[in-house]
Design a protein around this motif. Structure first.
Motif, PDB file in Angstrom:
ATOM      1  N   SER A 165     -10.814   4.667  -1.150  1.00  0.00           N
ATOM      2  CA  SER A 165     -11.128   3.233  -0.899  1.00  0.00           C
ATOM      3  C   SER A 165     -11.731   2.442  -2.123  1.00  0.00           C
ATOM      4  O   SER A 165     -12.754   2.851  -2.653  1.00  0.00           O
ATOM      5  CB  SER A 165     -11.942   2.888   0.198  1.00  0.00           C
ATOM      6  OG  SER A 165     -11.046   3.356   1.840  1.00  0.00           O
ATOM      7  N   HIS A 204      -6.763  12.392   2.791  1.00  0.00           N
ATOM      8  CA  HIS A 204      -6.916  11.223   2.715  1.00  0.00           C
ATOM      9  C   HIS A 204      -7.989  10.869   1.741  1.00  0.00           C
ATOM     10  O   HIS A 204      -8.749  11.822   1.438  1.00  0.00           O
ATOM     11  CB  HIS A 204      -7.542  10.642   3.996  1.00  0.00           C
ATOM     12  CG  HIS A 204      -6.912   9.292   4.506  1.00  0.00           C
ATOM     13  ND1 HIS A 204      -6.139   9.110   5.499  1.00  0.00           N
ATOM     14  CD2 HIS A 204      -7.230   8.107   3.966  1.00  0.00           C
ATOM     15  CE1 HIS A 204      -5.907   7.606   5.444  1.00  0.00           C
ATOM     16  NE2 HIS A 204      -6.634   7.113   4.700  1.00  0.00           N
ATOM     17  N   ASN A 232      -6.633  -0.057  -1.153  1.00  0.00           N
ATOM     18  CA  ASN A 232      -6.097   1.140  -2.198  1.00  0.00           C
ATOM     19  C   ASN A 232      -4.694   1.629  -1.736  1.00  0.00           C
ATOM     20  O   ASN A 232      -4.322   1.211  -0.604  1.00  0.00           O
ATOM     21  CB  ASN A 232      -6.917   2.223  -1.983  1.00  0.00           C
ATOM     22  CG  ASN A 232      -7.006   2.664  -0.258  1.00  0.00           C
ATOM     23  OD1 ASN A 232      -8.080   2.136   0.396  1.00  0.00           O
ATOM     24  ND2 ASN A 232      -6.437   3.460   0.170  1.00  0.00           N
ATOM     25  N   SER A 277      -8.230  -1.010   4.019  1.00  0.00           N
ATOM     26  CA  SER A 277      -8.765  -0.892   2.703  1.00  0.00           C
ATOM     27  C   SER A 277      -7.728  -1.261   1.417  1.00  0.00           C
ATOM     28  O   SER A 277      -6.534  -0.866   1.640  1.00  0.00           O
ATOM     29  CB  SER A 277      -9.339   0.600   2.410  1.00  0.00           C
ATOM     30  OG  SER A 277      -8.166   1.594   2.831  1.00  0.00           O
ATOM     31  N   LYS A 304       0.707  -1.252   0.093  1.00  0.00           N
ATOM     32  CA  LYS A 304       0.113   0.013  -0.110  1.00  0.00           C
ATOM     33  C   LYS A 304       0.739   1.362   0.062  1.00  0.00           C
ATOM     34  O   LYS A 304       0.529   2.182  -0.320  1.00  0.00           O
ATOM     35  CB  LYS A 304      -0.926   0.022   1.252  1.00  0.00           C
ATOM     36  CG  LYS A 304      -2.152  -0.658   1.199  1.00  0.00           C
ATOM     37  CD  LYS A 304      -3.193  -0.584   2.487  1.00  0.00           C
ATOM     38  CE  LYS A 304      -3.570   0.997   2.638  1.00  0.00           C
ATOM     39  NZ  LYS A 304      -4.892   1.187   2.536  1.00  0.00           N
TER      40      LYS A 304
HETATM   41 MG    MG Z   1      -7.852   2.987   4.397  1.00  0.00          MG
END
Ligand code: MG
Ligand code: TXA
Length: 328
Positions: free
Chosen positions: A151, A233, A145, A143, A52
């Motif tokens: 997400s 975010h 992503n 998540s 990630k």
């Molecule tokens: Mg997340």
């Protein structure tokens, strides 16, 4: 590129085997898709952070099959004051609710970023349930992503962002909820760390606490108590604006994400319009929002203009994500 598999019993056995071998699997949950590893395998969990591009300081949620499995991941027995709080909301499991509890000794440091508490969730999605049962271990899953991106709410979203990093992706269809779980810390007086579709109003009612007590920010000196809740975010690459902030007619190639159907003259001002709900049904908005953000973000627009809603109930979770998306 990894394979997207229909969630047959054979695929679930294969996924469990991959997890047992320390590999990463893309998994459906009712909230958003997760990037799963065996939570008790520190090396496998390290792979999640690498895949990630996630800072090692940002801890992961541990998913368990049922309430009986809590003793495997939290400090056991749960202290009575904490257990009394847990009992007030435990019937919301399985579901889109994560609770932070004192950590058990089996959970490696890498999962909790060295913290003495651990975030735990019993997910409701039948495919994730079947996988947890088959794997027989708790699964750490953020998540699925890349760090700070939107997400994923479909298997294809996961493949688009992380396709090269995963051994396989289980396709459980489009996520029903569409926003990440509500997170509440129960280690002390209950505190909301992330709003979700299980609303703060529901939690306030369960705990018999005013909303402003539940949502108070931390007075501890700990740098970030909800470490993943950075202002930027869930951000698409395209700049985001709220409809109410952009009074003038949009300039350039602008996309619109609308919470209600638009008439022809309004629609015609935009290069593309995504109606996430025809009548501002906030459950529908939640379900469709991230998918629409991803779609428009791939269209080389100059800007994405998004509707807003009131900051209460599910609207609180939607506005939380939108403010972060617009904060870049
Ligand atoms: Mg997340
Ligand atoms: O709906 C969800 O919760 C999804 C699905 C896959 O379950 N997962 C998810 O994980 O959203 P992630 O990693 O994207 O977000 C988890 C959030 C982060 O903000 C993280 O900092 C916070 O939970 N968190 C995890 N462990 C924590 C802990 N021990 N104390 C406080 N916050 C924690």
């Amino acid at each position: 590129m990894t394979s997207i598999r229909k969630p047959t019993s054979e695929a679930i056995v294969d996924a469990a085997r991959a997890l047992d071998g320390g590999k990463l699997v893309g998994v459906p949950t009712e909230t958003v898709y997760g990037l799963a590893a065996n939570a008790l395998d520190a090396i496998a969990v390290g792979g999640i952070f690498a895949a990630k591009g996630r800072p090692a300081t940002n801890p992961l949620i541990v998913h368990i099959a049922d309430i009986a499995s809590l003793s495997r991941v939290v400090s056991w027995p749960i202290a009575s004051a904490i257990n009394a709080r847990l009992k007030k909301i435990i019937d919301l499991w399985p579901g889109p609710l994560t609770v932070v509890l004192p950590r058990g000794p089996a959970v490696p440091d890498v999962v909790t970023a060295g913290r003495s508490n651990v975030a735990v969730r019993v997910p409701k999605h039948p495919v994730m349930q079947a996988l947890l049962e088959q794997a027989g271990v708790p699964l750490a899953a953020p998540s699925a992503n890349r760090s700070q991106y939107v997400s994923p709410t479909t298997a294809q979203h996961v493949a688009d962002g992380l396709g090269d990093e995963l051994s396989m992706i289980l396709d459980g269809g489009r996520c029903d909820v569409g926003l990440e779980s509500t997170i509440v810390d129960l280690c002390d007086v209950p505190r909301l760390l992330r709003p979700g579709v299980i609303t703060v109003e529901t939690l306030a009612d369960r705990f018999g606490l005013p909303i402003d007590v539940l949502t108070r920010s931390s007075d501890s000196t700990d740098v970030l108590e909800a470490p993943g809740m950075m202002p930027v975010h869930y951000s698409p690459t395209t700049p985001i604006q709220f409809v109410c902030d952009s009074e003038s007619i949009p300039q350039g190639r602008v996309g619109r994400i609308a919470f209600r159907s638009l008439d022809a003259s309004e629609s015609s001002q935009y290069a593309v319009v995504e109606v996430v709900s025809e009548k501002c049904d906030l459950k529908e908005v939640s379900q469709n929002l991230f998918g629409s953000m991803r779609k428009l973000d791939q269209m080389s627009l100059d800007e994405i203009v998004i509707d807003t809603c009131s900051d209460e109930g599910i609207g609180r979770a939607i506005m939380d994500r939108l403010k972060r998306a617009a904060a870049r």
